[in-house]
Design an enzyme around this catalytic site. Structure first.
Site, PDB file in Angstrom:
ATOM      1  N   LYS A  13       0.836  -1.209   0.000  1.00 30.49           N
ATOM      2  CA  LYS A  13       0.000   0.000   0.000  1.00 30.49           C
ATOM      3  C   LYS A  13       0.869   1.257   0.000  1.00 30.49           C
ATOM      4  O   LYS A  13       0.670   2.163  -0.800  1.00 30.49           O
ATOM      5  CB  LYS A  13      -0.937   0.028   1.230  1.00 30.49           C
ATOM      6  CG  LYS A  13      -1.837  -1.192   1.343  1.00 30.49           C
ATOM      7  CD  LYS A  13      -2.720  -1.131   2.586  1.00 30.49           C
ATOM      8  CE  LYS A  13      -1.979  -1.195   3.907  1.00 30.49           C
ATOM      9  NZ  LYS A  13      -1.286  -2.462   4.183  1.00 30.49           N
ATOM     10  N   ARG A  88      -9.806   0.940   8.628  1.00 29.18           N
ATOM     11  CA  ARG A  88      -9.377  -0.415   8.978  1.00 29.18           C
ATOM     12  C   ARG A  88     -10.425  -1.168   9.786  1.00 29.18           C
ATOM     13  O   ARG A  88     -10.202  -2.310  10.143  1.00 29.18           O
ATOM     14  CB  ARG A  88      -8.133  -0.289   9.836  1.00 29.18           C
ATOM     15  CG  ARG A  88      -6.859  -0.741   9.149  1.00 29.18           C
ATOM     16  CD  ARG A  88      -5.756  -0.414  10.117  1.00 29.18           C
ATOM     17  NE  ARG A  88      -4.624  -1.231   9.940  1.00 29.18           N
ATOM     18  CZ  ARG A  88      -3.497  -0.821   9.381  1.00 29.18           C
ATOM     19  NH1 ARG A  88      -3.403   0.388   8.878  1.00 29.18           N
ATOM     20  NH2 ARG A  88      -2.464  -1.616   9.322  1.00 29.18           N
ATOM     21  N   ARG A 127      12.101  -5.399   4.980  1.00 27.33           N
ATOM     22  CA  ARG A 127      11.825  -3.965   4.796  1.00 27.33           C
ATOM     23  C   ARG A 127      12.740  -3.100   5.652  1.00 27.33           C
ATOM     24  O   ARG A 127      13.011  -3.390   6.809  1.00 27.33           O
ATOM     25  CB  ARG A 127      10.373  -3.679   5.159  1.00 27.33           C
ATOM     26  CG  ARG A 127      10.090  -2.184   5.246  1.00 27.33           C
ATOM     27  CD  ARG A 127       8.655  -1.843   5.247  1.00 27.33           C
ATOM     28  NE  ARG A 127       7.899  -2.446   6.315  1.00 27.33           N
ATOM     29  CZ  ARG A 127       6.573  -2.323   6.425  1.00 27.33           C
ATOM     30  NH1 ARG A 127       5.903  -1.645   5.532  1.00 27.33           N
ATOM     31  NH2 ARG A 127       5.938  -2.888   7.430  1.00 27.33           N
ATOM     32  N   ARG A 172      -0.535  -8.834  13.439  1.00 23.98           N
ATOM     33  CA  ARG A 172      -1.062  -7.829  12.495  1.00 23.98           C
ATOM     34  C   ARG A 172      -1.937  -8.505  11.435  1.00 23.98           C
ATOM     35  O   ARG A 172      -2.971  -7.977  11.035  1.00 23.98           O
ATOM     36  CB  ARG A 172       0.096  -7.069  11.832  1.00 23.98           C
ATOM     37  CG  ARG A 172       0.754  -6.076  12.791  1.00 23.98           C
ATOM     38  CD  ARG A 172       2.123  -5.641  12.319  1.00 23.98           C
ATOM     39  NE  ARG A 172       2.105  -4.969  11.036  1.00 23.98           N
ATOM     40  CZ  ARG A 172       3.190  -4.789  10.283  1.00 23.98           C
ATOM     41  NH1 ARG A 172       4.365  -5.230  10.693  1.00 23.98           N
ATOM     42  NH2 ARG A 172       3.095  -4.161   9.133  1.00 23.98           N
TER      43      ARG A 172
HETATM   44  P1  AP5 Z   1       4.866  -1.592   1.869  1.00 22.44           P
HETATM   45  O1  AP5 Z   1       4.500  -0.791   0.668  1.00 22.44           O
HETATM   46  O2  AP5 Z   1       5.586  -0.917   2.980  1.00 22.44           O
HETATM   47  O3  AP5 Z   1       3.581  -2.378   2.403  1.00 22.44           O
HETATM   48  P2  AP5 Z   1       2.294  -1.827   3.144  1.00 22.44           P
HETATM   49  O4  AP5 Z   1       1.102  -2.504   2.561  1.00 22.44           O
HETATM   50  O5  AP5 Z   1       2.286  -0.344   3.189  1.00 22.44           O
HETATM   51  O6  AP5 Z   1       2.572  -2.476   4.562  1.00 22.44           O
HETATM   52  P3  AP5 Z   1       2.546  -1.882   6.018  1.00 22.44           P
HETATM   53  O7  AP5 Z   1       3.280  -2.903   6.846  1.00 22.44           O
HETATM   54  O8  AP5 Z   1       3.055  -0.493   6.082  1.00 22.44           O
HETATM   55  O9  AP5 Z   1       1.042  -1.929   6.313  1.00 22.44           O
HETATM   56  P4  AP5 Z   1       0.369  -2.031   7.645  1.00 22.44           P
HETATM   57  O10 AP5 Z   1      -1.008  -1.795   7.219  1.00 22.44           O
HETATM   58  O11 AP5 Z   1       0.595  -3.252   8.435  1.00 22.44           O
HETATM   59  O12 AP5 Z   1       1.108  -0.922   8.532  1.00 22.44           O
HETATM   60  P5  AP5 Z   1       0.703   0.559   8.927  1.00 22.44           P
HETATM   61  O13 AP5 Z   1       1.930   1.357   8.935  1.00 22.44           O
HETATM   62  O14 AP5 Z   1      -0.462   1.015   8.152  1.00 22.44           O
HETATM   63  O15 AP5 Z   1       5.734  -2.852   1.370  1.00 22.44           O
HETATM   64  C1  AP5 Z   1       6.337  -3.734   2.300  1.00 22.44           C
HETATM   65  C2  AP5 Z   1       7.746  -4.127   1.795  1.00 22.44           C
HETATM   66  O16 AP5 Z   1       7.620  -4.864   0.571  1.00 22.44           O
HETATM   67  C3  AP5 Z   1       8.662  -2.926   1.466  1.00 22.44           C
HETATM   68  O17 AP5 Z   1       9.982  -3.236   1.845  1.00 22.44           O
HETATM   69  C4  AP5 Z   1       8.560  -2.760  -0.073  1.00 22.44           C
HETATM   70  O18 AP5 Z   1       9.755  -2.236  -0.619  1.00 22.44           O
HETATM   71  C5  AP5 Z   1       8.310  -4.195  -0.514  1.00 22.44           C
HETATM   72  N1  AP5 Z   1       7.400  -4.277  -1.659  1.00 22.44           N
HETATM   73  C6  AP5 Z   1       6.279  -3.546  -1.892  1.00 22.44           C
HETATM   74  N2  AP5 Z   1       5.698  -3.928  -3.053  1.00 22.44           N
HETATM   75  C7  AP5 Z   1       6.471  -4.940  -3.566  1.00 22.44           C
HETATM   76  C8  AP5 Z   1       6.415  -5.748  -4.754  1.00 22.44           C
HETATM   77  N3  AP5 Z   1       5.424  -5.604  -5.654  1.00 22.44           N
HETATM   78  N4  AP5 Z   1       7.376  -6.687  -4.937  1.00 22.44           N
HETATM   79  C9  AP5 Z   1       8.392  -6.836  -4.034  1.00 22.44           C
HETATM   80  N5  AP5 Z   1       8.520  -6.080  -2.908  1.00 22.44           N
HETATM   81  C10 AP5 Z   1       7.561  -5.143  -2.674  1.00 22.44           C
HETATM   82  O19 AP5 Z   1       0.181   0.338  10.435  1.00 22.44           O
HETATM   83  C11 AP5 Z   1       1.060  -0.003  11.482  1.00 22.44           C
HETATM   84  C12 AP5 Z   1       0.266  -0.108  12.779  1.00 22.44           C
HETATM   85  O20 AP5 Z   1      -0.321   1.168  13.087  1.00 22.44           O
HETATM   86  C13 AP5 Z   1      -0.921  -1.077  12.759  1.00 22.44           C
HETATM   87  O21 AP5 Z   1      -0.509  -2.403  13.064  1.00 22.44           O
HETATM   88  C14 AP5 Z   1      -1.816  -0.474  13.847  1.00 22.44           C
HETATM   89  O22 AP5 Z   1      -1.359  -0.793  15.146  1.00 22.44           O
HETATM   90  C15 AP5 Z   1      -1.621   1.017  13.649  1.00 22.44           C
HETATM   91  N6  AP5 Z   1      -2.600   1.605  12.719  1.00 22.44           N
HETATM   92  C16 AP5 Z   1      -2.344   2.173  11.510  1.00 22.44           C
HETATM   93  N7  AP5 Z   1      -3.470   2.601  10.921  1.00 22.44           N
HETATM   94  C17 AP5 Z   1      -4.479   2.278  11.775  1.00 22.44           C
HETATM   95  C18 AP5 Z   1      -5.883   2.431  11.706  1.00 22.44           C
HETATM   96  N8  AP5 Z   1      -6.498   2.998  10.649  1.00 22.44           N
HETATM   97  N9  AP5 Z   1      -6.615   1.982  12.752  1.00 22.44           N
HETATM   98  C19 AP5 Z   1      -6.039   1.419  13.837  1.00 22.44           C
HETATM   99  N10 AP5 Z   1      -4.713   1.231  13.956  1.00 22.44           N
HETATM  100  C20 AP5 Z   1      -3.930   1.658  12.928  1.00 22.44           C
END
Ligand code: AP5
Length: 217
Positions: A13, A88, A127, A172
């Site tokens: 994402k 979410r 990552r 997660r």
């Molecule tokens: P990346 O693009 O970073 O993936 P992502 O989908 O953004 O994953 P996240 O881990 O950031 O999502 P998340 O939803 O768990 O975390 P968030 O920060 O929102 O890609 C991942 C890796 O793969 C990278 O190294 C990239 O280079 C590589 N990659 C990407 N695409 C690729 C491809 N096609 N091929 C190969 N490699 C690739 O949330 C963190 C925490 O915050 C949550 O657990 C929760 O506690 C809290 N939180 C956040 N938002 C909320 C909410 N709305 N409500 C409640 N709690 C929340």
């Protein structure tokens, strides 16, 4: 153009949001990034969020909704927003609808990036990001061009997320299945949900995302 990117942790994402932001002059609103900023700043919200994030659980809806509502207004002067990691839960999706109506903003695309669990684990374990500018990388799939030097800002300091360890990743994923996957039918019923295969090179996945956003708004 206003877009929601949905999908499990590691689906890509954030990676896709960055490319959309650049090409279409949009503002990426990542609730995960916002919370990490709060943690870094040591705010009250950051202190509450840190424990929850490290456990791989979701931060309470009321805190998230207040935070995102503030930031929605940042999109003024841009072509729209990309919501990355929000909504979410069902209450967050309902609150977003109310916010959009109140601010007279139209939602154009809800894109679900689909990816298998074994790929997620590989992506999250490799990552890392630039400690200075936040540019995202991967040991295998997206290394820096010069080893140890950020492509974007030249910094030599990098960080790994404390919630990317195997145990927290399992939690997660469980939180995604239990609390986030149930909102997919909500958007499907509205007719706005479109699915993208998240497997493949980053640019290949981006072509699929771009096809959707270029075709429908
Ligand atoms: P990346 O693009 O970073 O993936 P992502 O989908 O953004 O994953 P996240 O881990 O950031 O999502 P998340 O939803 O768990 O975390 P968030 O920060 O929102 O890609 C991942 C890796 O793969 C990278 O190294 C990239 O280079 C590589 N990659 C990407 N695409 C690729 C491809 N096609 N091929 C190969 N490699 C690739 O949330 C963190 C925490 O915050 C949550 O657990 C929760 O506690 C809290 N939180 C956040 N938002 C909320 C909410 N709305 N409500 C409640 N709690 C929340």
């Amino acid at each position: 153009m206003n877009v929601i990117l949905l999908g499990p942790p590691g689906a890509g994402k954030g990676t896709q949001a960055k490319q959309l932001e650049e090409e279409f002059n949009l503002v990426q609103l990542s609730t995960g990034d916002m919370l990490r900023e709060e943690v870094k700043a040591g705010s009250e919200l950051g202190q509450t969020a840190k424990k929850i994030m490290d456990a791989g659980e979701l931060v309470p809806d009321d805190l998230i909704i207040a935070m995102i509502s503030d930031r929605m207004d940042q999109a003024e002067g841009k072509n729209g927003v990309i919501l990355d990691g929000f909504p979410r839960t069902t209450p967050q999706a309902e609150a977003l609808d109310a916010m959009l109506t109140e601010k007279n903003i139209q939602l154009d695309h809800v894109i679900q990036i689909e990816i298998a669990e074994e790929i997620i684990v590989a992506r999250l374990s490799g990552r890392f990001g630039c400690a200075k500018c936040g540019a995202g990388y991967h040991d295998e799939f997206k290394p820096t061009q010069i080893e140890g030097v950020c492509d974007d800002c030249g910094s030599t300091e990098f960080i790994r997320r404390s919630d990317d360890n195997p145990e927290t990743v399992r939690n997660r994923l469980a939180a995604y299945e239990k609390q986030t996957a149930p909102i997919l039918p909500y958007y499907a019923a509205k007719g706005t949900l479109q699915k993208v295969d998240g497997l493949g090179e980053i640019d290949e996945v981006y072509r699929r995302v771009k096809e959707i956003v270029s075709g429908g708004s």
